[in-house]
Write an enzyme that holds these catalytic residues in place. Structure first.
Site, PDB file in Angstrom:
ATOM      1  N   HIS A  96      -1.820   1.548  -4.105  1.00  0.00           N
ATOM      2  CA  HIS A  96      -2.154   2.973  -3.613  1.00  0.00           C
ATOM      3  C   HIS A  96      -1.357   3.696  -4.695  1.00  0.00           C
ATOM      4  O   HIS A  96      -0.941   5.179  -4.247  1.00  0.00           O
ATOM      5  CB  HIS A  96      -2.030   3.249  -2.130  1.00  0.00           C
ATOM      6  CG  HIS A  96      -3.045   2.598  -1.553  1.00  0.00           C
ATOM      7  ND1 HIS A  96      -2.939   2.449  -0.015  1.00  0.00           N
ATOM      8  CD2 HIS A  96      -4.221   1.902  -1.966  1.00  0.00           C
ATOM      9  CE1 HIS A  96      -4.007   2.021   0.514  1.00  0.00           C
ATOM     10  NE2 HIS A  96      -4.837   1.463  -0.629  1.00  0.00           N
ATOM     11  N   ASN A 102       3.486  -6.862  13.478  1.00  0.00           N
ATOM     12  CA  ASN A 102       3.158  -5.658  13.816  1.00  0.00           C
ATOM     13  C   ASN A 102       3.467  -5.367  15.388  1.00  0.00           C
ATOM     14  O   ASN A 102       3.294  -6.100  16.018  1.00  0.00           O
ATOM     15  CB  ASN A 102       1.684  -5.420  13.320  1.00  0.00           C
ATOM     16  CG  ASN A 102       1.262  -3.869  13.408  1.00  0.00           C
ATOM     17  OD1 ASN A 102       1.524  -3.002  14.250  1.00  0.00           O
ATOM     18  ND2 ASN A 102       0.393  -3.386  12.483  1.00  0.00           N
ATOM     19  N   PRO A 103       3.980  -4.272  15.677  1.00  0.00           N
ATOM     20  CA  PRO A 103       4.337  -4.126  16.881  1.00  0.00           C
ATOM     21  C   PRO A 103       2.804  -3.807  17.845  1.00  0.00           C
ATOM     22  O   PRO A 103       3.106  -3.913  19.182  1.00  0.00           O
ATOM     23  CB  PRO A 103       5.336  -2.721  17.141  1.00  0.00           C
ATOM     24  CG  PRO A 103       5.028  -2.116  16.049  1.00  0.00           C
ATOM     25  CD  PRO A 103       4.414  -2.916  14.877  1.00  0.00           C
ATOM     26  N   VAL A 124       3.440   4.075  -1.125  1.00  0.00           N
ATOM     27  CA  VAL A 124       3.757   4.854  -2.309  1.00  0.00           C
ATOM     28  C   VAL A 124       5.181   5.280  -2.421  1.00  0.00           C
ATOM     29  O   VAL A 124       5.439   5.903  -3.488  1.00  0.00           O
ATOM     30  CB  VAL A 124       2.981   6.138  -2.223  1.00  0.00           C
ATOM     31  CG1 VAL A 124       1.204   5.634  -2.404  1.00  0.00           C
ATOM     32  CG2 VAL A 124       2.914   7.110  -1.218  1.00  0.00           C
ATOM     33  N   ASP A 125       6.056   4.719  -1.479  1.00  0.00           N
ATOM     34  CA  ASP A 125       7.512   4.922  -1.716  1.00  0.00           C
ATOM     35  C   ASP A 125       8.041   3.746  -2.595  1.00  0.00           C
ATOM     36  O   ASP A 125       7.245   2.880  -3.042  1.00  0.00           O
ATOM     37  CB  ASP A 125       8.263   4.995  -0.297  1.00  0.00           C
ATOM     38  CG  ASP A 125       7.932   3.368   0.691  1.00  0.00           C
ATOM     39  OD1 ASP A 125       8.128   2.600  -0.141  1.00  0.00           O
ATOM     40  OD2 ASP A 125       7.631   3.700   1.734  1.00  0.00           O
ATOM     41  N   GLN A 159       0.822  -1.186  -0.013  1.00  0.00           N
ATOM     42  CA  GLN A 159      -0.018  -0.019  -0.017  1.00  0.00           C
ATOM     43  C   GLN A 159       0.855   1.391  -0.118  1.00  0.00           C
ATOM     44  O   GLN A 159       0.376   2.532  -0.032  1.00  0.00           O
ATOM     45  CB  GLN A 159      -0.772   0.050   1.125  1.00  0.00           C
ATOM     46  CG  GLN A 159      -1.767  -1.348   1.583  1.00  0.00           C
ATOM     47  CD  GLN A 159      -2.265  -1.304   2.920  1.00  0.00           C
ATOM     48  OE1 GLN A 159      -3.098  -0.646   3.216  1.00  0.00           O
ATOM     49  NE2 GLN A 159      -1.600  -2.168   3.542  1.00  0.00           N
ATOM     50  N   GLY A 209       3.076  -4.629   8.865  1.00  0.00           N
ATOM     51  CA  GLY A 209       3.246  -2.890   9.210  1.00  0.00           C
ATOM     52  C   GLY A 209       1.974  -2.257   8.535  1.00  0.00           C
ATOM     53  O   GLY A 209       2.157  -1.086   7.870  1.00  0.00           O
ATOM     54  N   THR A 210       0.549  -2.865   8.740  1.00  0.00           N
ATOM     55  CA  THR A 210      -0.422  -2.262   8.060  1.00  0.00           C
ATOM     56  C   THR A 210      -1.468  -1.946   9.224  1.00  0.00           C
ATOM     57  O   THR A 210      -1.658  -3.078   9.882  1.00  0.00           O
ATOM     58  CB  THR A 210      -0.898  -2.704   6.749  1.00  0.00           C
ATOM     59  OG1 THR A 210      -2.143  -2.190   6.512  1.00  0.00           O
ATOM     60  CG2 THR A 210      -1.118  -4.340   6.809  1.00  0.00           C
TER      61      THR A 210
END
Ligand code: APR
Length: 263
Positions: A119, A220-221, A103-104, A101, A194-195
């Site tokens: 995205h 994920n944390p 955009v980098d 997702q 990470g989402t």
């Protein structure tokens, strides 16, 4: 069995893997997530209110300035061990599909071959009128506090050039969404990393995999709505957990493994 051992076994045995990523995988590279507060010029806004067609229509220089600031910021940071571990999974399991997702371009820069960008990308602006792709010069230095920047105009139709990202309220690129859904419904393991799992339709992707019988592993944390979808929840940062997962899944990993390389 410790969760990471279970996850490594699932990953090591898988023939078809999907890695689904969000802003959290780039956090350790220094790219803020969408839940982080904005600063400087954008302090009184949140990401959700700037990433909209309406915001661009009302204040194109504010929105374009934000994206130029982000493009510059991303071009000054590097992929982290989490991105490199994803690329290492691709080398271990041919045909792995990376769906992001983000955009980098940090997955590409870490060696991922052809991530599916749900995205869009900071690096693929297009005309807001005719849709023509526009090549931009390399990102220039942007002040930390940000600035308004007037977007360029299209050489063909003279409308404003807009960021090549999907804004809130806009449809996702059809081909990317179809490729993502297809891969999710055919994989053995889907790794969601990470989402927050809150933004649809992207958040549907791990659910599609789970419904089709795949094992979903989450990194994920923090707790997310995806906790109940995942078979294994690995609490911690992507930069720490993913390299460990790769090393445990393929214990004979070569020393030149990208996942094992120092950050
Ligand atoms: N490692 C792994 N996960 C992390 C890390 C880390 N180091 N740091 C933060 N996270 C997690 C957070 O706990 C959170 O669950 O990353 C997640 C980031 O959530 P969001 O900022 O909501 O990002 P994302 O899920 O990618 O957002 C989806 O929403 O704003 C839109 O279009 C934008 O693509 C974005 C979409």
């Amino acid at each position: 069995m410790a969760d990471i051992v279970q996850a490594a076994k699932l990953l090591g045995d898988a023939r078809r893997v999907v890695v689904f990523t969000g802003a959290g995988i780039s956090a350790e590279s220094g790219v803020p997530t969408f839940r982080d507060a904005l600063t400087g010029l954008w302090e009184r806004f949140d990401a959700q209110s700037l990433a909209t067609p309406r915001a661009f229509q009302d204040q194109p220089d504010l929105v374009w300035g934000w994206y130029e600031w982000r493009r510059h910021r991303v071009s000054t940071v590097s992929p982290n061990p989490g991105h490199r571990a994803v690329a290492a999974i691709e080398t271990r399991v041919p045909g792995t599909v990376v769906i992001t997702q983000n955009v980098d371009d940090l997955h590409e820069r870490a060696g991922s071959r052809d991530p599916v960008h749900l995205h869009g990308s900071l690096f693929a602006p297009r005309c807001s009128g005719c849709g023509e792709a526009v090549a931009l010069p390399p990102a220039t230095e942007e002040p930390d506090a940000g600035r308004r920047v007037q977007p360029p105009t299209c050489v063909r139709c003279h409308r404003l050039v807009r960021p090549g990202v999907v804004w809130f309220g806009e449809a996702l690129p059809e081909a990317a969404l179809e490729a993502a859904a297809r891969a999710a419904s055919a994989c053995d393991v889907l790794l969601t990393v990470g989402t927050s799992g809150m933004v649809y339709p992207a958040a549907e992707i791990p659910r599609i995999a789970a419904r089709a019988g795949a094992a979903v592993i989450q990194v994920n944390p923090h707790a997310t709505p995806m906790d109940s979808v995942a078979l294994v929840n690995l609490r911690g940062s992507a930069g720490r957990i993913l390299p460990e997962l790769v090393t445990k899944a393929w214990p004979g990993a070569a020393a030149d493994d990208p996942a094992a390389a120092p950050s």
